[in-house]
Design an enzyme around this catalytic site. Structure first.
Site, short mmCIF file in Angstrom:
data_model
loop_
_atom_site.label_atom_id
_atom_site.label_comp_id
_atom_site.label_asym_id
_atom_site.label_seq_id
_atom_site.Cartn_x
_atom_site.Cartn_y
_atom_site.Cartn_z
N GLY A 72 14.84 -39.98 -7.81
CA GLY A 72 13.60 -40.41 -7.06
C GLY A 72 13.26 -39.71 -5.78
O GLY A 72 13.49 -40.17 -5.01
N HIS A 89 -2.24 -44.04 -1.01
CA HIS A 89 -2.03 -44.60 -2.47
C HIS A 89 -3.02 -44.12 -3.39
O HIS A 89 -2.73 -43.61 -4.65
CB HIS A 89 -2.62 -46.28 -2.47
CG HIS A 89 -2.43 -46.96 -3.79
ND1 HIS A 89 -3.66 -46.98 -4.33
CD2 HIS A 89 -1.34 -47.44 -4.31
CE1 HIS A 89 -3.41 -47.75 -5.56
NE2 HIS A 89 -1.98 -48.07 -5.42
N SER A 94 18.36 -40.61 -12.40
CA SER A 94 17.15 -39.89 -12.17
C SER A 94 16.78 -39.94 -10.68
O SER A 94 16.87 -40.87 -9.84
CB SER A 94 16.16 -40.91 -13.00
OG SER A 94 14.51 -40.29 -12.69
N GLU A 133 17.97 -42.37 -5.15
CA GLU A 133 16.86 -42.18 -4.22
C GLU A 133 17.24 -42.67 -2.73
O GLU A 133 16.36 -42.50 -2.07
CB GLU A 133 15.58 -42.92 -4.69
CG GLU A 133 15.89 -44.20 -4.92
CD GLU A 133 14.56 -44.88 -5.66
OE1 GLU A 133 13.25 -44.44 -5.44
OE2 GLU A 133 14.75 -46.07 -6.49
N ASN A 166 10.62 -38.97 -4.09
CA ASN A 166 9.61 -39.40 -3.04
C ASN A 166 10.40 -40.34 -2.18
O ASN A 166 10.39 -39.97 -0.89
CB ASN A 166 8.49 -40.49 -3.74
CG ASN A 166 7.74 -39.57 -4.83
OD1 ASN A 166 7.92 -38.25 -4.68
ND2 ASN A 166 6.81 -40.33 -5.56
N ASP A 167 11.29 -41.32 -2.63
CA ASP A 167 11.89 -42.16 -1.50
C ASP A 167 12.99 -41.28 -1.06
O ASP A 167 13.33 -41.29 0.21
CB ASP A 167 12.60 -43.44 -2.38
CG ASP A 167 11.56 -44.38 -2.12
OD1 ASP A 167 11.41 -44.83 -0.93
OD2 ASP A 167 11.17 -45.07 -3.15
N MET A 219 -5.90 -7.05 8.39
CA MET A 219 -5.15 -6.35 9.33
C MET A 219 -6.13 -4.99 9.34
O MET A 219 -7.16 -4.96 8.91
CB MET A 219 -3.93 -5.99 9.17
CG MET A 219 -2.94 -7.19 9.37
SD MET A 219 -1.29 -6.95 9.13
CE MET A 219 -1.33 -6.47 7.39
N ARG A 241 11.87 -48.49 -15.26
CA ARG A 241 12.40 -48.86 -14.21
C ARG A 241 12.26 -50.26 -13.79
O ARG A 241 10.89 -50.88 -13.81
CB ARG A 241 11.53 -48.12 -13.09
CG ARG A 241 12.07 -48.50 -11.73
CD ARG A 241 11.54 -47.43 -10.75
NE ARG A 241 10.40 -47.98 -10.39
CZ ARG A 241 9.51 -47.33 -9.47
NH1 ARG A 241 9.97 -46.51 -8.84
NH2 ARG A 241 8.31 -47.92 -9.26
N GLY A 270 -8.22 -7.52 4.40
CA GLY A 270 -9.22 -7.44 5.55
C GLY A 270 -8.71 -8.12 6.62
O GLY A 270 -9.39 -8.14 7.74
N ARG A 275 6.89 -47.48 -14.87
CA ARG A 275 7.19 -48.31 -13.84
C ARG A 275 6.65 -49.90 -14.38
O ARG A 275 5.80 -49.85 -15.46
CB ARG A 275 6.17 -48.19 -12.67
CG ARG A 275 6.39 -46.82 -12.08
CD ARG A 275 5.38 -46.56 -10.87
NE ARG A 275 5.43 -45.26 -10.53
CZ ARG A 275 4.85 -44.12 -10.94
NH1 ARG A 275 4.13 -44.04 -11.93
NH2 ARG A 275 4.93 -42.94 -10.45
N ARG A 332 -3.20 -1.35 -6.51
CA ARG A 332 -2.11 -2.19 -6.54
C ARG A 332 -2.36 -3.29 -7.82
O ARG A 332 -3.44 -3.15 -8.40
CB ARG A 332 -1.99 -3.14 -5.34
CG ARG A 332 -3.46 -3.99 -5.28
CD ARG A 332 -3.77 -4.62 -4.02
NE ARG A 332 -4.99 -5.00 -3.95
CZ ARG A 332 -5.80 -4.85 -2.86
NH1 ARG A 332 -5.29 -4.96 -1.65
NH2 ARG A 332 -7.06 -5.16 -2.89
N LYS A 379 0.94 -1.05 -0.06
CA LYS A 379 0.11 0.01 0.02
C LYS A 379 0.94 1.21 0.05
O LYS A 379 0.64 2.22 -0.90
CB LYS A 379 -0.85 -0.07 1.16
CG LYS A 379 -2.25 0.76 1.07
CD LYS A 379 -2.90 0.82 2.25
CE LYS A 379 -3.77 -0.47 2.63
NZ LYS A 379 -4.38 -0.67 3.62
P1 ADP Z 1 -7.53 -2.24 3.68
O1 ADP Z 1 -6.27 -2.73 3.31
O2 ADP Z 1 -8.61 -3.30 4.53
O3 ADP Z 1 -8.27 -1.78 2.04
P2 ADP Z 1 -7.35 0.63 3.91
O4 ADP Z 1 -6.22 1.14 4.60
O5 ADP Z 1 -7.15 0.70 2.40
O6 ADP Z 1 -7.60 -0.84 4.46
O7 ADP Z 1 -8.44 1.41 4.37
C1 ADP Z 1 -9.88 1.02 4.40
C2 ADP Z 1 -10.79 1.97 3.73
O8 ADP Z 1 -10.55 3.54 4.27
C3 ADP Z 1 -10.40 2.06 2.52
O9 ADP Z 1 -11.68 2.14 1.79
C4 ADP Z 1 -9.88 3.54 2.06
O10 ADP Z 1 -10.05 3.91 0.91
C5 ADP Z 1 -10.30 4.22 3.16
N1 ADP Z 1 -9.34 5.31 3.71
C6 ADP Z 1 -8.28 5.03 4.11
N2 ADP Z 1 -7.41 6.15 4.28
C7 ADP Z 1 -8.30 7.17 4.01
C8 ADP Z 1 -8.34 8.48 3.86
N3 ADP Z 1 -6.92 9.25 4.25
N4 ADP Z 1 -9.22 9.10 3.44
C9 ADP Z 1 -10.35 8.65 3.31
N5 ADP Z 1 -10.49 7.32 3.10
C10 ADP Z 1 -9.38 6.59 3.60
MG MG Z 2 -7.97 -0.86 0.84
MG MG Z 3 -9.40 -3.42 6.32
#
Ligand code: ADP
Ligand code: MG
Ligand code: MG
Length: 877
Positions: free
Chosen positions: A763, A449, A761, A742, A765-766, A102, A624, A100, A569, A333, A22
């Site tokens: 082998g 098997h 060759s 092997e 697995n063994d 972290m 073999r 989602g 085999r 990304r 990010k």
């Molecule tokens: P995730 O990795 O779960 O996508 P983000 O860090 O991207 O989490 O943030 C979660 C949401 O918050 C995203 O929709 C992002 O666009 C929004 N967001 C994050 N930072 C800002 C910001 N500075 N201003 C407005 N929206 C933000």
């Molecule tokens: Mg995001």
């Molecule tokens: Mg998030």
């Protein structure tokens, strides 16, 4: 001195290790001149330090303060300033995207004073300010203070009733803020922290900590993301999509991640903030409709999407926010995509002149190709799931349940689709497995098997479905919920998920397999696969051969692009009605009887080899010599004992019982097998070599190679080699004679072994089994899942070659073998030969070829091509 904080103007997209995906991409967009709010990134190095030491590194707080001050100067306001607050988001962001998993906290800097300043900023928009404040307490409470998020949700829900969140007025939201503050007080015994800088400091540490949240750990294990990377933290000036209807937030892809089609793919939500779009709190609108709502932002967004595609030269996904008509980019990304889209997009980018065909080869993976080769269940239909086992060999199979190999062959012969159901399979079930559409067992792991053989055949298999009670005698099985399935009933099994369904679920065929079978490319996906495969074949240095034991397999291997058989085999040549002859061989009381049994086997084996040589049309075939212990071919000890005890036994049965007891081994894997059999049973190997040579004489152009299994010392090899060479010379047939590597000892004495071998060759697995000291059939089900949990290894060494241990033995053998015999041919014929990462290893180790099951050949060809680009990793995440 260490630098722990980078302004967005200082980073770039190649600094993902340090800044996370990010942060690196926010910096990249900033430097491209795109509208990104100001911000900075705390490095993953700081996170690693924090997680290891339990405290942030010296100097970090000072650096953060400096960057914050710089940002405040630029924006002309300070964090949380009462009359005109700067607000920020604190966002996680690791090297690999973990959607989602972290944490992120928005609207940092709000408190009872600055909430009024924020309203003033927005032209007296109280509603917006209180909405932002309640969001802060909610996210901060959950993420930083570890309060159960449901508590906030419930309070919000009960206030809303049937209304939408946008229907809540300023006064109601202000009340909600009080409720939320009350929840914080109740749950933590403290007030919600009002100090903006303290809010930010705590949020940063919470993001660091979220790296080790249980769900993040689980996700990393599944996705094989290293546990020690840590996450970076991004501090970003807030922009607001929740100011009113001229604002909003959205997500988009630069093309369809499902099919690769170019176009506008995205969702938009008016008057919303952050994760409202993905959280589904209200119905989003298709991105196209933004054109009607805010044409200038829409046009700018399309321009930016094009800029990003041209810059990243790939599909990108983005997050954006519009604040009162002004567009802001919040994330981009290189986007995840389906296997089909990966191939289509790669070749589209070639056609657009953005990447070369060589790059296209590196943009797709063998795993993706493998996914495209499995038939699949139609996702649109309803299914009745009755059990779940291990996803042993992918694909979708539907058929009538049968409980024996004979019945499978019989019904399949009448044109029926059958699923062979067994507690577990053994080599005798082979004909039934071949006849069946799929295999289901109630016992055994991924290397049982059933699983190994099914994968080799490219046949769908679910194994170890332990909820099923299989009664072979009664010809039925039961599933939880009093479900009884009798022979002849229809079931459907999904080898990709391990699920078992009652009845028939519709299946769709893989066009990609039809293409490998010879059909002309006739759709975009297959054309894309075709172009990439051709290029991979041009650039790869590794040859690709097949593990194939029958003319059918051999023929498929050729169609799939195999360049010979690396492992043929011969054990199946002793099964079926030929068991009789093996029994005679074992029971033979003297040289004469033994030779008679061998003489009877020879023409049968010769005919088998003729079939295979014909199918291979002059390509090399590595045969073999027999490897498994002989008792595997004899009747079962218990069966015989019962027969003898009940008086049903013939004279031969009684003799067989004695033989079976005599041959019994505590540890057959380390017992009388391979070259040891050849040395102990006079004439056995000679018979096989003669059969091979005679067959070769009959098929013009046949190229046999004779391979001796389980050699540990050159002396063993020399003894059998001499005899074999003599037979070949007598019959005037030319064939290489080589050995499998092997056992660890063979690898460690490869210089000596190479004196007597024209090829090696591996082998594996063994070799894996003996290097780790694992009995493969026992350990997988017993404790591999625990080992994976404990991080003893990231992936089973039977799936992906263990580079450090087994790989080291291979490397030693390659070096010392080639030093002793420069023209030594080197290949691998374990299951690893079709595993992407292992193929890359084989390329790097300098092998001449990999050999794998026919269905894995395209995967191996592709990965061998990708390996030829040195910088290309075996996976792309
Ligand atoms: P995730 O990795 O779960 O996508 P983000 O860090 O991207 O989490 O943030 C979660 C949401 O918050 C995203 O929709 C992002 O666009 C929004 N967001 C994050 N930072 C800002 C910001 N500075 N201003 C407005 N929206 C933000
Ligand atoms: Mg995001
Ligand atoms: Mg998030």
């Amino acid at each position: 001195m260490a630098k722990y904080v980078y302004d967005f103007t200082e980073g770039n997209k190649d600094l993902k290790d340090l800044l996370g995906g990010k942060g690196a991409n926010l910096a990249e967009m900033t430097n491209l001149g795109l509208p990104v709010p100001p911000g900075f990134t705390i490095t993953s190095e700081a996170c690693r330090h924090y997680l290891a030491e339990g405290a942030v590194p010296d100097g970090l707080e000072r650096e953060v303060a400096e960057h914050l001050t710089a940002m405040e100067k630029r924006m002309g306001k300070t964090l949380g300033q009462a009359d005109d607050p700067l607000l920020v988001s604190v966002r996680s962001g690791a090297k690999f995207s973990m959607p989602g998993m972290m944490e992120t906290v928005l609207n940092i800097g709000l408190n009872d004073e600055s909430v009024h300043g924020l309203a003033k900023q927005a032209g007296g928009n109280d509603r917006f300010a209180w909405d932002s404040y309640r969001r802060l307490i909610q996210m901060f409470g959950k993420t930083v203070l570890d309060i159960d998020g449901e508590l906030f949700e419930h309070a919000l829900e009960s206030l809303k009733g049937d209304r939408q969140d946008t229907d809540l007025g300023a006064a109601e939201l202000q009340g909600l803020v009080e409720t939320f503050k009350g929840i914080v007080r109740d749950q933590t015994g403290k007030d919600f922290p009002a100090d903006p800088r303290e809010q930010m400091r705590l949020a940063v540490m919470a993001v660091f900590d979220s790296w080790n949240a249980p769900r993040a750990i689980l996700y990393r294990r599944q996705e094989r993301i290293p546990a020690d990377l840590g996450t970076a933290v991004n501090i970003v000036a807030m922009v607001f999509g929740n100011v009113g209807n001229d604002s909003g937030t959205g997500v988009a892809f630069t093309r369809d991640p499902g099919s690769g089609q170019q176009g506008i793919y995205g969702d938009y939500l008016q008057n919303a903030q952050g994760e409202d779009v993905v959280a589904g709190i209200r119905n989003t609108i298709p991105l196209q409709e933004l054109e009607r709502l805010d044409k200038s932002s829409y046009d700018e967004l399309l321009r930016i999407m094009e800029t990003l595609e041209n810059h990243y030269r790939d599909l990108c996904d983005i997050e954006f926010t519009i604040e009162r008509g002004k567009l802001w980019m919040l994330q981009t990304r290189v986007g995840k995509r389906t296997a089909a889209a990966a191939f289509c997009i790669a070749t589209q980018l070639v056609d657009q002149g953005l990447i070369t065909l060589d790059e296209a080869v590196t943009r797709v993976t063998g795993d993706q190709l493998a996914q495209l080769m499995f038939p699949r269940f139609d996702s649109g239909t309803e299914k009745k799931k009755i059990a779940k086992g291990m996803n042993a060999s992918p694909g979708a199979a539907v058929g009538k349940v049968v409980f024996s190999s004979e019945r499978a062959v019989e019904l399949a012969g009448q044109g029926e689709d059958v699923i062979l159901v067994r507690r577990e399979t053994n080599p005798d079930d082979l004909s039934g497995m071949i006849a069946a559409r799929g295999i289901l067992t109630s016992r055994g792991g991924k290397t049982s098997h059933a699983a190994v053989v099914a994968r080799g055949m490219g046949k769908t298999c679910v194994c170890g479905a332990e909820e099923l009670e299989v009664s072979i005698g009664e010809r039925r099985f039961t599933a939880p919920g009093d479900i009884v399935v009798n022979e002849g009933d229809l079931i459907s099994i999904d080898g990709t998920t391990g699920e078992v369904f009652l009845g028939e679920v519709p299946v769709v065929d893989s066009a990609v397999v039809e293409y490998f079978e010879g059909r002309e490319p006739d759709d975009d996906l297959v054309r894309a696969v075709d172009r990439i495969m051709r290029r991979a074949d041009e650039v790869r240095r590794l040859g690709v051969r097949a593990n194939a034991d029958t003319p059918d397999d051999a023929a498929r291997a050729r169609r799939f692009g195999g360049e010979g058989i690396g492992l043929c085999r011969t054990e199946h040549m002793f099964l079926g009605e030929r068991r009789q002859l093996v029994e005679d061989l074992v029971l033979a009381s003297g040289d004469e009887e033994r030779q008679a049994a061998l003489d009877a086997l020879e023409p049968l084996q010769k005919a088998d080899f003729v079939g295979i040589f014909q199918a291979m049309e002059g390509q090399p075939v590595t045969v073999r010599l027999i490897d498994p212990p002989l008792h595997e071919f004899l009747p079962d000890l218990t069966d015989l004992s019962v027969k003898v005890a009940t008086g049903d036994a013939t004279d031969k049965d009684r003799k067989l019982l004695v033989a079976v007891k005599r041959l019994h081994e505590q540890n057959p894997m380390l017992g009388l097998r391979g070259v040891r059999l050849g040395l102990v049973i006079p004439g056995l190997f000679a018979m096989q070599v003669r059969a091979i040579a005679q067959a070769a004489k009959e098929v013009p152009g046949a190229k046999p190679e004779i391979m001796i299994p389980l050699v540990a010392a050159v002396q063993e090899l020399e003894a059998v080699r001499e005899e074999a060479a003599g037979i070949l010379a007598d019959l005037g047939v030319e064939a290489l004679i080589g050995t499998m590597i092997e056992t660890p000892r063979a690898a460690l004495t490869a210089g000596q072994v190479a004196e007597a071998a024209q090829f090696f060759s591996f082998g594996t697995n063994d070799l894996t089994q003996m290097t780790w000291g694992f009995s493969r059939d026992d350990v997988e089900a017993a404790f591999f899942s625990r080992y994976l949990e404990l991080g003893m290894f990231g992936v089973s060494p039977f799936e992906t070659l263990d580079r450090d241990g087994v790989g080291r033995l291979v490397t030693i053998a390659v070096e010392e073998g080639r030093a002793a015999r420069p023209d030594l041919k080197l290949g691998i014929c374990g299951e690893h030969g079709g595993d992407p990462d292992s193929v890359h290893f084989c390329h790097q180790a300098g092998l001449d070829y990999v050999s794998c099951s026919p269905f894995r050949i395209p995967v191996a060809r592709l990965e061998a091509g990708r390996a030829a680009f040195a910088e290309c990793d075996s996976d792309t995440r």
